[in-house]
Scaffold this motif. Structure first.
Motif, PDB file in Angstrom:
ATOM      1  N   ILE A   1      40.537  36.863  36.878  1.00  0.00           N
ATOM      2  CA  ILE A   1      41.247  35.792  37.775  1.00  0.00           C
ATOM      3  C   ILE A   1      41.044  36.368  39.272  1.00  0.00           C
ATOM      4  O   ILE A   1      40.725  37.326  39.475  1.00  0.00           O
ATOM      5  N   ASP A   2      41.305  35.435  40.013  1.00  0.00           N
ATOM      6  CA  ASP A   2      41.412  35.642  41.468  1.00  0.00           C
ATOM      7  C   ASP A   2      42.702  36.289  42.073  1.00  0.00           C
ATOM      8  O   ASP A   2      43.888  35.939  41.316  1.00  0.00           O
ATOM      9  N   ALA A   3      42.554  37.358  42.592  1.00  0.00           N
ATOM     10  CA  ALA A   3      43.808  38.251  42.868  1.00  0.00           C
ATOM     11  C   ALA A   3      44.800  37.136  43.608  1.00  0.00           C
ATOM     12  O   ALA A   3      46.024  37.598  43.441  1.00  0.00           O
ATOM     13  N   SER A   4      44.181  36.352  44.332  1.00  0.00           N
ATOM     14  CA  SER A   4      45.098  35.244  45.185  1.00  0.00           C
ATOM     15  C   SER A   4      45.933  34.576  44.128  1.00  0.00           C
ATOM     16  O   SER A   4      46.934  33.890  44.590  1.00  0.00           O
ATOM     17  N   ALA A   5      45.565  34.166  43.026  1.00  0.00           N
ATOM     18  CA  ALA A   5      46.314  33.545  42.043  1.00  0.00           C
ATOM     19  C   ALA A   5      46.932  34.395  40.876  1.00  0.00           C
ATOM     20  O   ALA A   5      47.436  33.958  39.904  1.00  0.00           O
ATOM     21  N   PHE A   6      47.161  35.608  41.398  1.00  0.00           N
ATOM     22  CA  PHE A   6      47.740  36.470  40.207  1.00  0.00           C
ATOM     23  C   PHE A   6      49.178  36.269  40.113  1.00  0.00           C
ATOM     24  O   PHE A   6      49.907  36.233  41.242  1.00  0.00           O
ATOM     25  N   THR A   7      49.808  36.079  38.940  1.00  0.00           N
ATOM     26  CA  THR A   7      51.260  35.689  38.730  1.00  0.00           C
ATOM     27  C   THR A   7      51.831  36.782  37.648  1.00  0.00           C
ATOM     28  O   THR A   7      51.114  37.590  36.759  1.00  0.00           O
ATOM     29  N   PRO A   8      52.892  36.786  37.587  1.00  0.00           N
ATOM     30  CA  PRO A   8      53.475  37.688  36.408  1.00  0.00           C
ATOM     31  C   PRO A   8      53.092  37.421  35.064  1.00  0.00           C
ATOM     32  O   PRO A   8      53.285  38.263  34.259  1.00  0.00           O
ATOM     33  N   ALA A   9      52.824  36.094  35.077  1.00  0.00           N
ATOM     34  CA  ALA A   9      52.343  35.660  33.664  1.00  0.00           C
ATOM     35  C   ALA A   9      51.036  36.696  33.120  1.00  0.00           C
ATOM     36  O   ALA A   9      50.898  36.541  31.938  1.00  0.00           O
ATOM     37  N   LEU A  10      50.252  37.238  34.324  1.00  0.00           N
ATOM     38  CA  LEU A  10      49.191  37.810  33.929  1.00  0.00           C
ATOM     39  C   LEU A  10      49.450  39.525  33.824  1.00  0.00           C
ATOM     40  O   LEU A  10      48.461  40.148  33.285  1.00  0.00           O
ATOM     41  N   ALA A  11      50.655  39.714  33.834  1.00  0.00           N
ATOM     42  CA  ALA A  11      51.021  41.158  33.962  1.00  0.00           C
ATOM     43  C   ALA A  11      51.689  41.621  32.701  1.00  0.00           C
ATOM     44  O   ALA A  11      52.648  42.377  32.312  1.00  0.00           O
ATOM     45  N   GLU A  12      51.631  40.900  31.559  1.00  0.00           N
ATOM     46  CA  GLU A  12      52.104  41.084  30.255  1.00  0.00           C
ATOM     47  C   GLU A  12      51.178  42.153  29.459  1.00  0.00           C
ATOM     48  O   GLU A  12      50.164  41.910  29.628  1.00  0.00           O
ATOM     49  N   GLU A  13      51.714  43.176  28.976  1.00  0.00           N
ATOM     50  CA  GLU A  13      50.948  44.322  28.309  1.00  0.00           C
ATOM     51  C   GLU A  13      50.385  43.461  26.902  1.00  0.00           C
ATOM     52  O   GLU A  13      51.061  43.162  26.219  1.00  0.00           O
ATOM     53  N   ALA A  14      48.929  43.667  26.878  1.00  0.00           N
ATOM     54  CA  ALA A  14      48.230  43.422  25.624  1.00  0.00           C
ATOM     55  C   ALA A  14      47.994  44.755  24.929  1.00  0.00           C
ATOM     56  O   ALA A  14      47.113  45.314  25.436  1.00  0.00           O
ATOM     57  N   PHE A  15      48.604  44.847  23.710  1.00  0.00           N
ATOM     58  CA  PHE A  15      48.599  46.110  23.264  1.00  0.00           C
ATOM     59  C   PHE A  15      47.037  46.112  22.353  1.00  0.00           C
ATOM     60  O   PHE A  15      47.209  45.711  21.267  1.00  0.00           O
ATOM     61  N   GLY A  16      45.848  46.464  22.964  1.00  0.00           N
ATOM     62  CA  GLY A  16      44.780  46.300  22.065  1.00  0.00           C
ATOM     63  C   GLY A  16      43.606  46.374  23.282  1.00  0.00           C
ATOM     64  O   GLY A  16      43.823  46.368  24.702  1.00  0.00           O
ATOM     65  N   PRO A  17      42.328  46.096  22.995  1.00  0.00           N
ATOM     66  CA  PRO A  17      41.237  46.408  23.920  1.00  0.00           C
ATOM     67  C   PRO A  17      41.134  45.141  24.747  1.00  0.00           C
ATOM     68  O   PRO A  17      39.974  44.478  24.687  1.00  0.00           O
ATOM     69  N   LEU A  18      41.986  45.079  25.735  1.00  0.00           N
ATOM     70  CA  LEU A  18      41.735  44.014  26.622  1.00  0.00           C
ATOM     71  C   LEU A  18      41.961  44.421  28.145  1.00  0.00           C
ATOM     72  O   LEU A  18      43.045  45.257  28.177  1.00  0.00           O
ATOM     73  N   ILE A  19      41.410  43.858  29.038  1.00  0.00           N
ATOM     74  CA  ILE A  19      41.806  43.932  30.465  1.00  0.00           C
ATOM     75  C   ILE A  19      41.524  42.692  31.258  1.00  0.00           C
ATOM     76  O   ILE A  19      40.702  41.950  31.159  1.00  0.00           O
ATOM     77  N   VAL A  20      42.628  42.553  32.358  1.00  0.00           N
ATOM     78  CA  VAL A  20      42.512  41.805  33.279  1.00  0.00           C
ATOM     79  C   VAL A  20      42.001  42.152  34.567  1.00  0.00           C
ATOM     80  O   VAL A  20      42.509  43.058  35.121  1.00  0.00           O
ATOM     81  N   VAL A  21      40.597  41.397  34.924  1.00  0.00           N
ATOM     82  CA  VAL A  21      40.104  41.966  36.201  1.00  0.00           C
ATOM     83  C   VAL A  21      40.646  40.981  37.248  1.00  0.00           C
ATOM     84  O   VAL A  21      40.219  39.851  37.215  1.00  0.00           O
ATOM     85  N   ALA A  22      41.123  41.281  38.259  1.00  0.00           N
ATOM     86  CA  ALA A  22      41.592  40.494  39.420  1.00  0.00           C
ATOM     87  C   ALA A  22      40.558  40.742  40.313  1.00  0.00           C
ATOM     88  O   ALA A  22      40.496  41.813  41.111  1.00  0.00           O
ATOM     89  N   ARG A  23      39.903  39.589  41.019  1.00  0.00           N
ATOM     90  CA  ARG A  23      38.942  39.881  41.962  1.00  0.00           C
ATOM     91  C   ARG A  23      39.536  39.570  43.312  1.00  0.00           C
ATOM     92  O   ARG A  23      40.130  38.393  43.524  1.00  0.00           O
ATOM     93  N   TYR A  24      39.452  40.544  44.272  1.00  0.00           N
ATOM     94  CA  TYR A  24      40.038  40.305  45.468  1.00  0.00           C
ATOM     95  C   TYR A  24      38.895  40.130  46.931  1.00  0.00           C
ATOM     96  O   TYR A  24      37.994  40.950  46.722  1.00  0.00           O
ATOM     97  N   ASP A  25      39.544  39.573  47.938  1.00  0.00           N
ATOM     98  CA  ASP A  25      38.679  39.486  49.248  1.00  0.00           C
ATOM     99  C   ASP A  25      39.096  40.255  50.104  1.00  0.00           C
ATOM    100  O   ASP A  25      38.404  40.995  50.987  1.00  0.00           O
ATOM    101  N   SER A  26      40.441  40.949  50.092  1.00  0.00           N
ATOM    102  CA  SER A  26      41.015  41.516  51.041  1.00  0.00           C
ATOM    103  C   SER A  26      42.013  42.594  50.367  1.00  0.00           C
ATOM    104  O   SER A  26      42.609  42.052  49.380  1.00  0.00           O
ATOM    105  N   ILE A  27      42.430  43.591  50.800  1.00  0.00           N
ATOM    106  CA  ILE A  27      43.491  44.714  50.306  1.00  0.00           C
ATOM    107  C   ILE A  27      44.667  43.972  50.467  1.00  0.00           C
ATOM    108  O   ILE A  27      45.762  44.162  49.537  1.00  0.00           O
ATOM    109  N   ASP A  28      45.046  42.971  51.397  1.00  0.00           N
ATOM    110  CA  ASP A  28      46.250  42.412  51.544  1.00  0.00           C
ATOM    111  C   ASP A  28      46.352  41.501  50.239  1.00  0.00           C
ATOM    112  O   ASP A  28      47.766  41.295  49.677  1.00  0.00           O
TER     113      ASP A  28
END
Length: 501
Positions: free
Chosen positions: A357-384
């Motif tokens: 996902i783009d970090a700029s589009a990150f929302t609480p809906a993406l911060a749900e714990e998935a108990f299993g072998p899954l990772i969400v990678v948020a791509r960012y352009d700036s530390i902000d």
């Protein structure tokens, strides 16, 4: 009759174990209460010897314990042998801490003049609180279950323990309890100091019993909240120490991505798939810089695509994993870089999954714990963008930063952003794997936990102890550690720390 399921094949077998009835739960708590009335006055040396004996008891039954646990969890003998060794180590570490005595927080203020007038004599230390209910977790059948840290820390404090066996490994729970009970009785512990109950209803009955004084729980947020609701209905509420849900954000700086992309991809993949991703400290969200971090994302996707499906602990976890993965892709807006459903699995299996996902589009809906072998990678352009996205991440057990030596200011800034979110901050490493030690803190804000205390390490004892101050007390009623002629534990006397002679 309770059943057990082999997660590799989904085959179900009878256990011969009946659910514990309400009357039987009451009898177990009766025995624990009577045992506590004896154990609370035991010496520290007797408690330490008991803890060492429990470690020995586990070792004596190692082969059978590992064999049964492997059938019920699919975790493999190597992992389970290591975990059983960790359980033994926990008991021995608490034995050392009890002998040392600093956990008592002993303090003495002699009577005398103070800046605000005459003051009475006060002597204070921590004392045990009573029978403790301990709920075993599914993902650690030894280290966080019947033979786990909650049991060890509660016993170390001088309490009795009633265990709720986990439904995913009832036979492992039964065998672990038998090994501990046998060792405890041989060491001279009072009968009933350890008890166990089986079945979902027995857990409800246990936390509702007015003689239970605290609950240690590791499990899902929903189950934890249900227990809290029951506790709140009691005439006298009690502490509930729950480890519940954690996504454990990980941030990779541009410098780290440029310097060691391959190593980070390898380490991160190993971390989020360790134990089939069924660790409470699994990094569930990784912030990766666009451009410099492309090789990391590609490396994760390649490793996931080449990996076999991984066995999950039970059908509930497998179903939940699929539902959460689909929500992250659907309502969350993430895209699958790698990971497919293992349609031909004979048991409970999931494919390692990388979502982006783009970090700029990150929302609480993406911060749900998935108990299993899954990772969400948020791509960012700036530390902000990272800092803004972290506002949508719930408090976690851990947070991790990968940075380079010439990025000191950036790493410090990220630390300031992550510090309010986590109980442990990891640098240039991975959060899976929790050292059992004096300095460990395994906790975090809600919903990671609901307390300020750790469930791992020596200070886990603090959950099951309470302070008592004795004012102008005759020496004969004082605990040994608070008497004038005792020098065997660290004490603060009139404000000055005094170490054992």
């Amino acid at each position: 009759m309770l059943t057990t399921t082999d997660p590799r094949t989904a085959s179900v077998s009878e256990t011969g174990i009946e659910p514990t009835t309400p009357a039987e739960v009451a009898r177990v708590v009766d025995a624990a209460t009577a045992a506590f009335d004896t154990q609370r006055w035991s010496s520290r040396e007797a408690r330490a010897a008991l803890l060492d004996a429990l470690a020995d008891g586990l070792e004596a039954d190692r082969a059978a314990l590992v064999e049964i646990a492997d059938r019920e969890t699919g975790l493999g003998e190597g992992r389970l042998n290591g975990e059983l060794s960790r359980s033994q180590f926990q008991f021995r570490l608490f034995a050392d801490a009890v002998r040392e005595g600093g956990y008592l927080e002993a303090a003495i203020d002699h009577a005398g003049e103070t800046p605000i007038g005459p003051g009475p004599e006060l002597r204070r230390m921590l004392v045990p609180i009573g029978p403790i209910a301990v709920f075993g977790s599914s993902n650690f059948p030894f280290a966080f279950s019947v033979a786990g840290g909650d049991t060890a820390s509660a016993l170390a404090g001088g309490n009795a323990v009633v265990l709720k066996a986990h439904s995913s490994h009832p036979l492992t729970s039964q065998r672990s309890f038998a090994a501990l009970e046998r060792a405890a009785l041989a060491a001279g512990a009072p009968a009933g100091l350890l008890g166990i109950v089986y079945g979902t209803q027995s857990g409800r009955d246990l936390v509702s019993d007015p003689r239970i004084t605290a609950v240690g729980f590791t499990g899902s947020l929903g189950a934890g909240q249900a227990l809290v609701d029951l506790i709140n209905q009691r005439e006298q509420p009690i502490p509930f120490y729950g480890e519940l849900s954690s996504v454990n954000p990980l941030v990779i700086t541009p410098g780290a991505a440029e310097a060691r992309a391959e190593a980070i991809a390898d380490g991160l993949f190993g971390s989020f798939t360790l134990g089939a991703g069924q660790f409470c400290t699994k990094p569930g969200i990784a912030f990766v810089p666009r451009g410099a971090g492309d090789a990391i994302v590609d490396g994760l996707a390649q490793r996931a695509a080449a990996a076999s499906g991984q066995v999950l602990l039970n059908s509930r976890i497998a179903t939940s994993f699929g539902e959460i993965r689909d929500r992250l892709v659907g309502a969350g807006g993430a895209e699958a870089a790698a990971g497919v459903v293992a349609d031909d699995a004979t048991g409970f299996e999931a494919a390692p999954t990388v979502l982006t996902i783009d970090a700029s589009a990150f929302t609480p809906a993406l911060a749900e714990e998935a108990f299993g072998p899954l990772i969400v990678v948020a791509r960012y352009d700036s530390i902000d963008e990272v800092v803004a996205a972290l506002a949508a991440v719930p408090d976690s057990l851990t947070a991790t930063v990968h940075g380079e030596p010439d990025e000191t200011e950036l790493v410090a800034s990220l630390t300031r952003s992550l510090l309010p979110l986590a109980g442990r901050i990891v640098y240039n490493g991975y959060p899976t794997g929790v050292r059992v030690s004096w300095a460990q803190h395994h906790g975090g804000g809600w919903p990671a936990t609901n307390s300020q205390h750790t469930s791992v390490g020596v200070t886990a004892m603090r959950r099951f102890l309470r302070p008592v101050a004795f004012q102008d007390a005759p020496e004969g009623v004082l605990p040994t550690e608070l008497r004038d002629d005792f020098t065997g534990v660290p004490r603060r006397v009139d404000g000055v720390l005094e170490l054992p002679a």
